[in-house]
Design a protein around this motif. Structure first.
Motif, PDB file in Angstrom:
ATOM      1  N   GLY A 168      30.127  -7.003  13.123  1.00 20.21           N
ATOM      2  CA  GLY A 168      29.182  -7.335  14.179  1.00 20.21           C
ATOM      3  C   GLY A 168      27.794  -6.804  13.949  1.00 20.21           C
ATOM      4  O   GLY A 168      26.961  -6.856  14.855  1.00 20.21           O
ATOM      5  N   THR A 169      27.516  -6.311  12.768  1.00 19.87           N
ATOM      6  CA  THR A 169      26.191  -5.776  12.456  1.00 19.87           C
ATOM      7  C   THR A 169      25.178  -6.913  12.399  1.00 19.87           C
ATOM      8  O   THR A 169      25.207  -7.732  11.494  1.00 19.87           O
ATOM      9  N   THR A 170      24.283  -6.964  13.368  1.00 19.72           N
ATOM     10  CA  THR A 170      23.360  -8.101  13.478  1.00 19.72           C
ATOM     11  C   THR A 170      22.439  -8.221  12.272  1.00 19.72           C
ATOM     12  O   THR A 170      22.005  -9.320  11.936  1.00 19.72           O
ATOM     13  N   ALA A 171      22.151  -7.115  11.600  1.00 25.50           N
ATOM     14  CA  ALA A 171      21.265  -7.169  10.429  1.00 25.50           C
ATOM     15  C   ALA A 171      21.871  -7.960   9.276  1.00 25.50           C
ATOM     16  O   ALA A 171      21.164  -8.345   8.348  1.00 25.50           O
ATOM     17  N   LEU A 172      23.171  -8.212   9.345  1.00 21.46           N
ATOM     18  CA  LEU A 172      23.846  -8.976   8.285  1.00 21.46           C
ATOM     19  C   LEU A 172      23.878 -10.471   8.584  1.00 21.46           C
ATOM     20  O   LEU A 172      24.535 -11.223   7.861  1.00 21.46           O
ATOM     21  N   TYR A 173      23.176 -10.883   9.605  1.00 20.19           N
ATOM     22  CA  TYR A 173      23.101 -12.299   9.959  1.00 20.19           C
ATOM     23  C   TYR A 173      21.654 -12.766   9.835  1.00 20.19           C
ATOM     24  O   TYR A 173      20.737 -12.133  10.333  1.00 20.19           O
ATOM     25  N   ASP A 174      21.489 -13.905   9.177  1.00 23.25           N
ATOM     26  CA  ASP A 174      20.161 -14.416   8.866  1.00 23.25           C
ATOM     27  C   ASP A 174      19.564 -15.270   9.968  1.00 23.25           C
ATOM     28  O   ASP A 174      18.388 -15.161  10.277  1.00 23.25           O
ATOM     29  N   TYR A 175      20.361 -16.185  10.475  1.00 25.99           N
ATOM     30  CA  TYR A 175      19.847 -17.199  11.383  1.00 25.99           C
ATOM     31  C   TYR A 175      20.652 -17.202  12.674  1.00 25.99           C
ATOM     32  O   TYR A 175      21.867 -16.929  12.665  1.00 25.99           O
ATOM     33  N   TRP A 176      19.969 -17.540  13.779  1.00 28.78           N
ATOM     34  CA  TRP A 176      20.573 -17.516  15.096  1.00 28.78           C
ATOM     35  C   TRP A 176      20.278 -18.800  15.850  1.00 28.78           C
ATOM     36  O   TRP A 176      19.204 -19.396  15.697  1.00 28.78           O
ATOM     37  N   GLY A 177      21.248 -19.212  16.659  1.00 31.90           N
ATOM     38  CA  GLY A 177      21.019 -20.342  17.533  1.00 31.90           C
ATOM     39  C   GLY A 177      20.331 -19.914  18.810  1.00 31.90           C
ATOM     40  O   GLY A 177      20.031 -18.724  19.009  1.00 31.90           O
ATOM     41  N   GLN A 178      20.108 -20.897  19.688  1.00 31.76           N
ATOM     42  CA  GLN A 178      19.407 -20.641  20.954  1.00 31.76           C
ATOM     43  C   GLN A 178      20.357 -20.192  22.059  1.00 31.76           C
ATOM     44  O   GLN A 178      19.911 -19.688  23.090  1.00 31.76           O
ATOM     45  N   GLY A 179      21.633 -20.406  21.862  1.00 30.21           N
ATOM     46  CA  GLY A 179      22.615 -19.938  22.831  1.00 30.21           C
ATOM     47  C   GLY A 179      23.091 -21.011  23.795  1.00 30.21           C
ATOM     48  O   GLY A 179      22.399 -22.000  24.044  1.00 30.21           O
ATOM     49  N   THR A 180      24.286 -20.798  24.318  1.00 28.71           N
ATOM     50  CA  THR A 180      24.847 -21.666  25.344  1.00 28.71           C
ATOM     51  C   THR A 180      25.456 -20.776  26.421  1.00 28.71           C
ATOM     52  O   THR A 180      26.121 -19.782  26.116  1.00 28.71           O
ATOM     53  N   GLN A 181      25.210 -21.126  27.678  1.00 31.27           N
ATOM     54  CA  GLN A 181      25.639 -20.287  28.793  1.00 31.27           C
ATOM     55  C   GLN A 181      27.111 -20.529  29.119  1.00 31.27           C
ATOM     56  O   GLN A 181      27.547 -21.676  29.266  1.00 31.27           O
ATOM     57  N   GLN A 222      14.316 -26.479   7.201  1.00 34.46           N
ATOM     58  CA  GLN A 222      14.325 -25.669   8.406  1.00 34.46           C
ATOM     59  C   GLN A 222      15.771 -25.505   8.875  1.00 34.46           C
ATOM     60  O   GLN A 222      16.477 -26.474   9.121  1.00 34.46           O
ATOM     61  N   VAL A 223      16.182 -24.269   9.013  1.00 38.62           N
ATOM     62  CA  VAL A 223      17.548 -23.991   9.442  1.00 38.62           C
ATOM     63  C   VAL A 223      17.639 -24.134  10.959  1.00 38.62           C
ATOM     64  O   VAL A 223      16.797 -23.635  11.699  1.00 38.62           O
ATOM     65  N   GLN A 224      18.680 -24.823  11.388  1.00 36.72           N
ATOM     66  CA  GLN A 224      18.950 -24.950  12.822  1.00 36.72           C
ATOM     67  C   GLN A 224      20.419 -24.684  13.095  1.00 36.72           C
ATOM     68  O   GLN A 224      21.295 -25.198  12.386  1.00 36.72           O
ATOM     69  N   LEU A 225      20.661 -23.906  14.112  1.00 38.54           N
ATOM     70  CA  LEU A 225      22.002 -23.685  14.630  1.00 38.54           C
ATOM     71  C   LEU A 225      21.959 -24.092  16.099  1.00 38.54           C
ATOM     72  O   LEU A 225      21.189 -23.514  16.873  1.00 38.54           O
ATOM     73  N   VAL A 226      22.775 -25.063  16.458  1.00 40.55           N
ATOM     74  CA  VAL A 226      22.738 -25.587  17.816  1.00 40.55           C
ATOM     75  C   VAL A 226      24.104 -25.431  18.461  1.00 40.55           C
ATOM     76  O   VAL A 226      25.080 -26.079  18.046  1.00 40.55           O
ATOM     77  N   GLU A 227      24.153 -24.582  19.473  1.00 44.21           N
ATOM     78  CA  GLU A 227      25.399 -24.357  20.194  1.00 44.21           C
ATOM     79  C   GLU A 227      25.578 -25.378  21.314  1.00 44.21           C
ATOM     80  O   GLU A 227      24.600 -25.878  21.884  1.00 44.21           O
ATOM     81  N   SER A 228      26.834 -25.638  21.623  1.00 43.55           N
ATOM     82  CA  SER A 228      27.167 -26.513  22.743  1.00 43.55           C
ATOM     83  C   SER A 228      28.546 -26.139  23.252  1.00 43.55           C
ATOM     84  O   SER A 228      29.275 -25.383  22.598  1.00 43.55           O
ATOM     85  N   GLY A 229      28.891 -26.675  24.413  1.00 41.55           N
ATOM     86  CA  GLY A 229      30.228 -26.474  24.952  1.00 41.55           C
ATOM     87  C   GLY A 229      30.324 -25.449  26.060  1.00 41.55           C
ATOM     88  O   GLY A 229      31.401 -25.252  26.636  1.00 41.55           O
ATOM     89  N   GLY A 230      29.223 -24.774  26.354  1.00 41.68           N
ATOM     90  CA  GLY A 230      29.256 -23.821  27.447  1.00 41.68           C
ATOM     91  C   GLY A 230      29.342 -24.519  28.792  1.00 41.68           C
ATOM     92  O   GLY A 230      29.271 -25.747  28.886  1.00 41.68           O
ATOM     93  N   GLY A 231      29.525 -23.730  29.831  1.00 43.99           N
ATOM     94  CA  GLY A 231      29.605 -24.295  31.172  1.00 43.99           C
ATOM     95  C   GLY A 231      30.189 -23.317  32.150  1.00 43.99           C
ATOM     96  O   GLY A 231      30.330 -22.124  31.860  1.00 43.99           O
ATOM     97  N   LEU A 232      30.529 -23.851  33.319  1.00 43.76           N
ATOM     98  CA  LEU A 232      31.120 -23.063  34.394  1.00 43.76           C
ATOM     99  C   LEU A 232      32.622 -23.324  34.426  1.00 43.76           C
ATOM    100  O   LEU A 232      33.061 -24.491  34.445  1.00 43.76           O
TER     101      LEU A 232
END
Length: 125
Positions: free
Chosen positions: A107-120, A1-11
């Motif tokens: 930046g063509t999104t169709a050329l990317y396979d997997y995506w993370g959940q995002g960080t704000q 199972q592929v996972q991409l986990v972002e971190s480091g976001g904040g205010l």
């Protein structure tokens, strides 16, 4: 199972810096180009930066050139986005994505396979 986990976001205040990280698992990381995208409220997802499999080629959208640096550590299966001189218009959820090929400098999104959940990322004025 592929996972991409972002971190480091904040205010952060305008003019400040943040370093985003994206840890990948479940895929041969060094065989994938990687990208960062962002999505602000009410707007479409937009491309920020991309890096090829080896890290020696990068590509940025014009609005972040000179302020952001994408890099990767294949030994750690991690891609980074260093963001400096942040502006309120950089406020968005930031996503990392794994490219379908070794080199995806677009930046063509169709050329990317997997995506993370995002960080704000929120930049106050």
């Amino acid at each position: 199972q592929v996972q991409l986990v972002e971190s480091g976001g904040g205010l952060v205040q305008a003019g400040g810096s943040l370093r985003l990280s994206c840890a990948a698992s479940g895929l041969p990381f060094s065989r994938h180009a990687m990208g960062w995208f962002r999505q602000a409220p009410g707007k479409e997802r937009e491309f920020v930066a991309a890096i090829n499999w080896s890290g020696d080629r990068t590509y940025y959208t014009d609005s972040v050139k000179g302020r952001c640096t994408i890099s990767r550590d294949n030994a750690r299966n991690t891609v980074y986005l260093q963001m400096n001189s942040l502006k309120p218009e950089d406020t968005a959820v930031y996503y990392c994505a794994a490219g379908k090929q070794l080199v995806v400098l677009t930046g063509t999104t169709a050329l990317y396979d997997y995506w993370g959940q995002g960080t704000q990322v929120t930049v106050s004025s």
